[in-house]
Scaffold this motif. Structure first.
Motif, PDB file in Angstrom:
ATOM      1  N   GLU A  65       6.765   2.651   6.852  1.00 51.84           N
ATOM      2  CA  GLU A  65       5.460   2.191   7.338  1.00 51.84           C
ATOM      3  C   GLU A  65       4.891   1.100   6.428  1.00 51.84           C
ATOM      4  O   GLU A  65       4.271   0.154   6.913  1.00 51.84           O
ATOM      5  CB  GLU A  65       4.488   3.370   7.413  1.00 51.84           C
ATOM      6  N   ARG A  66       5.110   1.208   5.130  1.00 57.28           N
ATOM      7  CA  ARG A  66       4.633   0.164   4.204  1.00 57.28           C
ATOM      8  C   ARG A  66       5.328  -1.171   4.510  1.00 57.28           C
ATOM      9  O   ARG A  66       4.683  -2.224   4.533  1.00 57.28           O
ATOM     10  CB  ARG A  66       4.897   0.589   2.755  1.00 57.28           C
ATOM     11  N   ARG A  67       6.632  -1.119   4.729  1.00 49.37           N
ATOM     12  CA  ARG A  67       7.374  -2.345   5.056  1.00 49.37           C
ATOM     13  C   ARG A  67       6.897  -2.922   6.391  1.00 49.37           C
ATOM     14  O   ARG A  67       6.734  -4.148   6.539  1.00 49.37           O
ATOM     15  CB  ARG A  67       8.877  -2.049   5.104  1.00 49.37           C
ATOM     16  N   LYS A  68       6.659  -2.039   7.356  1.00 48.59           N
ATOM     17  CA  LYS A  68       6.217  -2.487   8.681  1.00 48.59           C
ATOM     18  C   LYS A  68       4.889  -3.227   8.578  1.00 48.59           C
ATOM     19  O   LYS A  68       4.674  -4.246   9.237  1.00 48.59           O
ATOM     20  CB  LYS A  68       6.086  -1.257   9.592  1.00 48.59           C
ATOM     21  N   ARG A  69       3.979  -2.743   7.745  1.00 46.60           N
ATOM     22  CA  ARG A  69       2.679  -3.397   7.595  1.00 46.60           C
ATOM     23  C   ARG A  69       2.814  -4.762   6.925  1.00 46.60           C
ATOM     24  O   ARG A  69       2.126  -5.711   7.289  1.00 46.60           O
ATOM     25  CB  ARG A  69       1.726  -2.487   6.805  1.00 46.60           C
ATOM     26  N   LEU A  70       3.690  -4.853   5.946  1.00 42.68           N
ATOM     27  CA  LEU A  70       3.916  -6.150   5.305  1.00 42.68           C
ATOM     28  C   LEU A  70       4.522  -7.148   6.291  1.00 42.68           C
ATOM     29  O   LEU A  70       4.137  -8.327   6.320  1.00 42.68           O
ATOM     30  CB  LEU A  70       4.855  -5.980   4.113  1.00 42.68           C
ATOM     31  N   GLN A  71       5.458  -6.689   7.091  1.00 41.21           N
ATOM     32  CA  GLN A  71       6.082  -7.578   8.077  1.00 41.21           C
ATOM     33  C   GLN A  71       5.073  -8.024   9.127  1.00 41.21           C
ATOM     34  O   GLN A  71       5.104  -9.172   9.582  1.00 41.21           O
ATOM     35  CB  GLN A  71       7.269  -6.868   8.728  1.00 41.21           C
ATOM     36  N   ALA A  72       4.155  -7.130   9.492  1.00 31.79           N
ATOM     37  CA  ALA A  72       3.104  -7.513  10.444  1.00 31.79           C
ATOM     38  C   ALA A  72       2.193  -8.576   9.838  1.00 31.79           C
ATOM     39  O   ALA A  72       1.777  -9.520  10.525  1.00 31.79           O
ATOM     40  CB  ALA A  72       2.296  -6.282  10.832  1.00 31.79           C
ATOM     41  N   LEU A  73       1.898  -8.441   8.556  1.00 21.07           N
ATOM     42  CA  LEU A  73       1.067  -9.440   7.879  1.00 21.07           C
ATOM     43  C   LEU A  73       1.766 -10.795   7.876  1.00 21.07           C
ATOM     44  O   LEU A  73       1.139 -11.841   8.123  1.00 21.07           O
ATOM     45  CB  LEU A  73       0.776  -8.989   6.450  1.00 21.07           C
ATOM     46  N   LEU A  74       3.072 -10.802   7.610  1.00 17.75           N
ATOM     47  CA  LEU A  74       3.834 -12.054   7.622  1.00 17.75           C
ATOM     48  C   LEU A  74       3.823 -12.687   9.008  1.00 17.75           C
ATOM     49  O   LEU A  74       3.698 -13.909   9.152  1.00 17.75           O
ATOM     50  CB  LEU A  74       5.276 -11.797   7.163  1.00 17.75           C
ATOM     51  N   GLU A  75       3.949 -11.872  10.048  1.00 17.47           N
ATOM     52  CA  GLU A  75       3.944 -12.410  11.407  1.00 17.47           C
ATOM     53  C   GLU A  75       2.560 -12.950  11.761  1.00 17.47           C
ATOM     54  O   GLU A  75       2.438 -13.981  12.432  1.00 17.47           O
ATOM     55  CB  GLU A  75       4.368 -11.330  12.398  1.00 17.47           C
ATOM     56  N   ALA A  76       1.500 -12.252  11.315  1.00 19.65           N
ATOM     57  CA  ALA A  76       0.135 -12.749  11.549  1.00 19.65           C
ATOM     58  C   ALA A  76      -0.043 -14.112  10.894  1.00 19.65           C
ATOM     59  O   ALA A  76      -0.676 -15.015  11.454  1.00 19.65           O
ATOM     60  CB  ALA A  76      -0.883 -11.750  11.001  1.00 19.65           C
ATOM     61  N   PHE A  77       0.524 -14.276   9.719  1.00 23.80           N
ATOM     62  CA  PHE A  77       0.465 -15.558   9.011  1.00 23.80           C
ATOM     63  C   PHE A  77       1.240 -16.630   9.782  1.00 23.80           C
ATOM     64  O   PHE A  77       0.823 -17.783   9.870  1.00 23.80           O
ATOM     65  CB  PHE A  77       1.048 -15.351   7.608  1.00 23.80           C
TER      66      PHE A  77
END
Length: 322
Positions: free
Chosen positions: A197-209
């Protein structure tokens, strides 16, 4: 052990006023910072950029905490459930009623224009004709400051805090029992999300960027704020390594990116960079080939969307031993 992910980026704005200041008369003024020589640079505040990132996260399907806030007068009390809401986890909160406070693990700089503000304005009219008067009656005139510029910014993510909630940040008794509990010393208890879940949130942040846009006046001055150049670094220290390392000049209708400050920053942190990825949009920079040849000695040089996809894969390596 990796302590931080840092992204330095450049984004291009062709004609917009993304983040306005106070109105001066009938002029909508853009936010600016003054240099020692008296010239001014337009900027987009970090607060505005964080708002855009939250909005993009919501579009990607992640629920925001805001609809669950309690509002009483001027006081807004957040739900304080960062295990449930990624925006509380990534961007922090302040609970004025219970004293819970989480400093954002995602630090965002203002995006500052590389070139001075030239004083351009967009003229608009609100015609009285639409309100039953004759066209000769005229209307209300207004002006909006706008600019064409290349903006530099930086994002720093504290990896040891994403998905980790201390007992001063949350009521650990209310946290789901399935979360891992750790004692980090000095009586501090931490609740920790699963590594996936921690990795998933970081990847979502990268996609938002990757799909960043927003700000004010988008109905008539829409701007694409996705990066046109980015430098991604996974570091063993927490430092915004690229924050003052991005500069360019303008020549013959193209931006020319300076690589020397980037290389100087990388040498300063030599031995502390565990992964480097660069992204570049060829059609924005007149010296794209030269930049690629120089930077490929330090890390992969891809298109910006490919670089972010590669960064997402790099995130997959985090906390693999958890």
């Amino acid at each position: 052990m990796s302590k931080a992910i840092v992204i330095g980026y450049l984004t291009k704005v062709s004609a917009a006023n993304i983040n306005a200041s106070h109105n001066e008369g009938n002029v909508m003024v853009t936010k600016k910072v003054t240099l020692p020589d008296g010239s001014t640079l337009p900027y987009i505040s970090g607060q505005a950029l964080r708002r855009m990132l939250r909005d993009r996260l919501e579009e990607l399907g992640y629920p925001l905490s805001e609809p669950f806030c309690q509002v009483s007068g001027q006081q807004v009390t957040p739900p304080v459930r960062p295990w449930e809401f990624p925006d509380e986890d990534l961007f922090g909160y302040l609970d004025p009623s219970g004293g819970w406070r989480r400093t954002s693990p995602v630090r965002v700089s203002a995006a500052v224009g590389l070139f001075p503000f030239q004083g351009d304005r967009d003229l608009g009219t609100r015609s009285f004709e639409k309100f039953g008067q004759k066209m000769e009656s005229g209307g209300n005139m207004f002006e909006t400051e706008l600019y064409a510029n290349l903006f530099k910014g930086s994002v720093l993510v504290e990896l040891d805090r994403v998905g980790v909630f201390r007992n001063l940040e949350v009521d650990v008794k209310k946290a789901p029992t399935q979360l891992e509990e750790r004692n980090s010393g000095n009586g501090r208890i931490e609740k920790v999300l699963p590594a996936e879940e921690r990795r998933k949130r970081l990847q979502a942040l990268l996609e938002a960027f990757n799909i960043l846009w927003g700000g004010g006046r988008t109905a008539r001055m829409l701007a694409d704020l996705s990066p046109k150049f980015l430098a991604y670094a996974r570091l063993s220290v927490k430092h915004p390594v690229f924050l003052e390392a991005l500069s360019a000049e303008y020549e013959n209708g193209k931006y020319l990116l300076h690589t020397a400050p980037i290389i100087a920053a990388l040498k300063k942190f030599e031995g502390r960079c565990e992964k480097l990825i660069f992204g570049l949009e060829d059609d924005v920079f007149g010296n794209a080939e030269e930049v690629k040849q120089t930077l490929q000695n330090y890390g992969e040089v891809l298109s910006t969307h490919e670089a972010i996809n590669q960064a997402k894969k790099d995130v997959e390596t985090l906390w693999s031993q958890s």
